[in-house]
Each structure stands twice: as C-alpha cells, then as structure tokens.
Motif scaffolding. Structure first.
Motif, PDB file in Angstrom:
ATOM      1  N   MET A 152       7.284 -15.659   4.446  1.00 24.41           N
ATOM      2  CA  MET A 152       5.987 -15.494   5.096  1.00 24.41           C
ATOM      3  C   MET A 152       5.224 -16.812   5.157  1.00 24.41           C
ATOM      4  SD  MET A 152       4.203 -13.531   6.876  1.00 24.41           S
ATOM      5  CE  MET A 152       4.600 -11.806   6.639  1.00 24.41           C
ATOM      6  N   ALA A 153       5.256 -17.594   4.078  1.00 28.44           N
ATOM      7  CA  ALA A 153       4.554 -18.885   4.085  1.00 28.44           C
ATOM      8  C   ALA A 153       5.153 -19.824   5.126  1.00 28.44           C
ATOM      9  CB  ALA A 153       4.617 -19.517   2.696  1.00 28.44           C
TER      10      ALA A 153
ATOM     11  N   ASP B 149       4.130 -18.559   8.696  1.00 27.19           N
ATOM     12  CA  ASP B 149       2.709 -18.862   8.931  1.00 27.19           C
ATOM     13  C   ASP B 149       2.526 -20.348   9.216  1.00 27.19           C
ATOM     14  OD1 ASP B 149       1.816 -16.253   8.702  1.00 27.19           O
ATOM     15  OD2 ASP B 149       1.303 -16.438   6.570  1.00 27.19           O
ATOM     16  N   PHE B 150       3.222 -21.189   8.445  1.00 27.68           N
ATOM     17  CA  PHE B 150       3.152 -22.631   8.662  1.00 27.68           C
ATOM     18  C   PHE B 150       3.708 -23.001  10.037  1.00 27.68           C
ATOM     19  CE2 PHE B 150       5.525 -26.641   8.573  1.00 27.68           C
ATOM     20  CZ  PHE B 150       4.451 -27.510   8.553  1.00 27.68           C
ATOM     21  N   GLN B 151       4.809 -22.397  10.434  1.00 30.01           N
ATOM     22  CA  GLN B 151       5.386 -22.694  11.742  1.00 30.01           C
ATOM     23  C   GLN B 151       4.394 -22.387  12.863  1.00 30.01           C
ATOM     24  OE1 GLN B 151       8.449 -24.072  13.008  1.00 30.01           O
ATOM     25  NE2 GLN B 151       8.218 -24.877  10.943  1.00 30.01           N
ATOM     26  N   LEU B 152       3.735 -21.244  12.781  1.00 34.01           N
ATOM     27  CA  LEU B 152       2.763 -20.880  13.811  1.00 34.01           C
ATOM     28  C   LEU B 152       1.642 -21.922  13.885  1.00 34.01           C
ATOM     29  CD1 LEU B 152       2.639 -17.043  13.161  1.00 34.01           C
ATOM     30  CD2 LEU B 152       3.514 -18.182  15.214  1.00 34.01           C
ATOM     31  N   GLU B 153       1.188 -22.370  12.746  1.00 35.71           N
ATOM     32  CA  GLU B 153       0.110 -23.360  12.690  1.00 35.71           C
ATOM     33  C   GLU B 153       0.573 -24.725  13.208  1.00 35.71           C
ATOM     34  OE1 GLU B 153      -2.067 -25.878   9.193  1.00 35.71           O
ATOM     35  OE2 GLU B 153      -1.686 -23.755   8.796  1.00 35.71           O
TER      36      GLU B 153
ATOM     37  N   ARG C  18       7.320 -21.258  19.119  1.00 29.81           N
ATOM     38  CA  ARG C  18       6.135 -20.562  18.626  1.00 29.81           C
ATOM     39  C   ARG C  18       6.240 -19.066  18.896  1.00 29.81           C
ATOM     40  NH1 ARG C  18       1.925 -17.975  18.352  1.00 29.81           N
ATOM     41  NH2 ARG C  18       0.027 -18.587  17.304  1.00 29.81           N
TER      42      ARG C  18
ATOM     43  N   ARG D  87       6.326 -16.087  16.154  1.00 30.99           N
ATOM     44  CA  ARG D  87       5.427 -14.940  16.230  1.00 30.99           C
ATOM     45  C   ARG D  87       6.205 -13.627  16.091  1.00 30.99           C
ATOM     46  NH1 ARG D  87       3.466 -11.188  19.559  1.00 30.99           N
ATOM     47  NH2 ARG D  87       4.905 -11.714  21.240  1.00 30.99           N
TER      48      ARG D  87
ATOM     49  N   LYS E  98       7.322 -13.179  12.521  1.00 29.09           N
ATOM     50  CA  LYS E  98       6.211 -12.715  11.685  1.00 29.09           C
ATOM     51  C   LYS E  98       5.996 -11.212  11.862  1.00 29.09           C
ATOM     52  CE  LYS E  98       1.543 -13.364  10.198  1.00 29.09           C
ATOM     53  NZ  LYS E  98       0.429 -14.234  10.001  1.00 29.09           N
TER      54      LYS E  98
ATOM     55  N   GLU F 105       6.269  -8.528   8.857  1.00 28.31           N
ATOM     56  CA  GLU F 105       5.167  -7.601   8.536  1.00 28.31           C
ATOM     57  C   GLU F 105       5.633  -6.157   8.621  1.00 28.31           C
ATOM     58  OE1 GLU F 105       1.322 -10.322   9.845  1.00 28.31           O
ATOM     59  OE2 GLU F 105       2.230  -8.968  11.331  1.00 28.31           O
TER      60      GLU F 105
END
Length: 196
Positions: free
Chosen positions: A137-138, A141-145, A181, A185, A188, A192
């Motif tokens: 998950m980390a 999340d980092f990839q999306l950012e 990206r 997504r 992710k 989830e």
C-alpha cells in the motif's frame, strides 16, 4: 469523309474544363508546397539544445533511475501479485525509456545522470524498511504521488524544450507515465478490495 462538328463544342468544353481543373490542382499543390516549406523553416534545428533541454535530460534520467530502483524494490518487498506485476512492468518500461534517452543524447554535449535525487533516495530507504502488505500500500500510494509530480517534467519539456527529438521522447514518455499512473490506480483499487 467528313466528320460532323456536332461533338466539337462538347469536346472543346471538356478540354476547357480539364485545363481549368488542372490549373486549380497545380495552384493547390504549389500552395501546399509553400506552406510545408514555411513550416520546415520554423522548426528548431535538431542538434540545438537549450537550457530547458539540458535540465530535462538530467531530471528525467534521475526520475527514470529512481523508478527502475522502486520497481526492483517492489519485486523484492512486495507481496500482492498486482504489485509484483506492476513492479515488473515498471522496471521493464523505465529501462526501455532510459535506453532510448541515452541513445538520443549519445554523441552530444547533453548530460544525463546515473544517480537519483536525495528525496528519492530517502523515500527508497523508507519503503525498503517495509515488506508485505505494508509495503504494497505504501508503494502504490507513493507511485500515485510521484507519477503526478513527474508529469510536470514532461509537460514542461513539451512546452519549453527546443530539441524536437527530446520533445518527441518527452511526449512519448509522458504517455507512459500516464499509463503507469492509471495502472497504479487500478492496483490500489484491487488492494483496497482485498482489505489491504
């Protein structure tokens, strides 16, 4: 034997129309030719690099280096198949892009980097301390950012770069970043749904 003049006006009419059509077509070709010559004169010279091109080469090479490292880290520390697949894709496509960039600047005075930025090194150390579901998950999340942020590197090059070859590379790579990206997504969403 004498031929009738009945068809001569029609033949003259046809001949006249053919000449007019030919003149119109010739004029069109000349205009198109002059327009394309004007466009070619406005294109930047491919061997010229402005400061934006140079900055882009450094920034994008550092970004690609970091993404190769993060992809490899995902293969080691990741757990979910979707993260492992994403890591494999990331390594493959960023390596391909880096090789292409190297080919573009080879033989020029434009430099690229084999390093990653200090911020990316710090993030790598942070993610390397995680494993399994925590890492998955980390990492995503980092990839999306980071992919949101890296789009601006390519958009800026498309807007302000001078060298057509680097701009074409930038546009192509921007497309890949957008695809990455979207893939992140979807990963992710899958994580989830699995309750990670």
């Amino acid at each position: 034997m004498r031929t009738s003049n009945v068809n001569q006006p029609a033949a003259n009419n046809f001949s006249r129309r053919a000449r007019i059509t030919g003149a119109v077509l010739l004029s069109s070709f000349c205009l198109v030719g002059m327009t394309s010559c004007e466009d070619e004169d406005n294109d930047p010279i491919l061997t010229t690099y402005n400061q934006q091109d140079r900055n882009f080469a450094i920034a994008t090479s550092q970004s690609l280096n970091a993404q190769m490292d993060f992809g490899q880290l995902a293969l080691v520390n990741g757990e979910d198949d979707s993260v492992l697949d994403y890591g494999t894709m990331l390594v493959s496509e960023t390596t391909e892009s880096k090789t292409e960039l190297e080919g573009i600047v080879d033989g020029t005075d434009v430099e690229i980097s084999d390093e990653v930025s200090d911020a990316m090194q710090a993030k790598y150390a942070e993610l390397a301390a995680l494993s399994g579901e925590d890492f998955d998950m980390a990492f995503i999340d980092f990839q999306l950012e980071t992919l949101d942020n890296s789009m601006s590197i390519y958009e800026n090059q498309n807007d302000n770069g001078e060298n057509n070859t680097l701009k074409a590379f930038s546009d192509k790579t921007l497309g890949k970043v957008k695809d990455h990206r979207e893939d992140a997504r979807l990963v992710k969403i899958e994580l989830e749904a699995e309750g990670i």
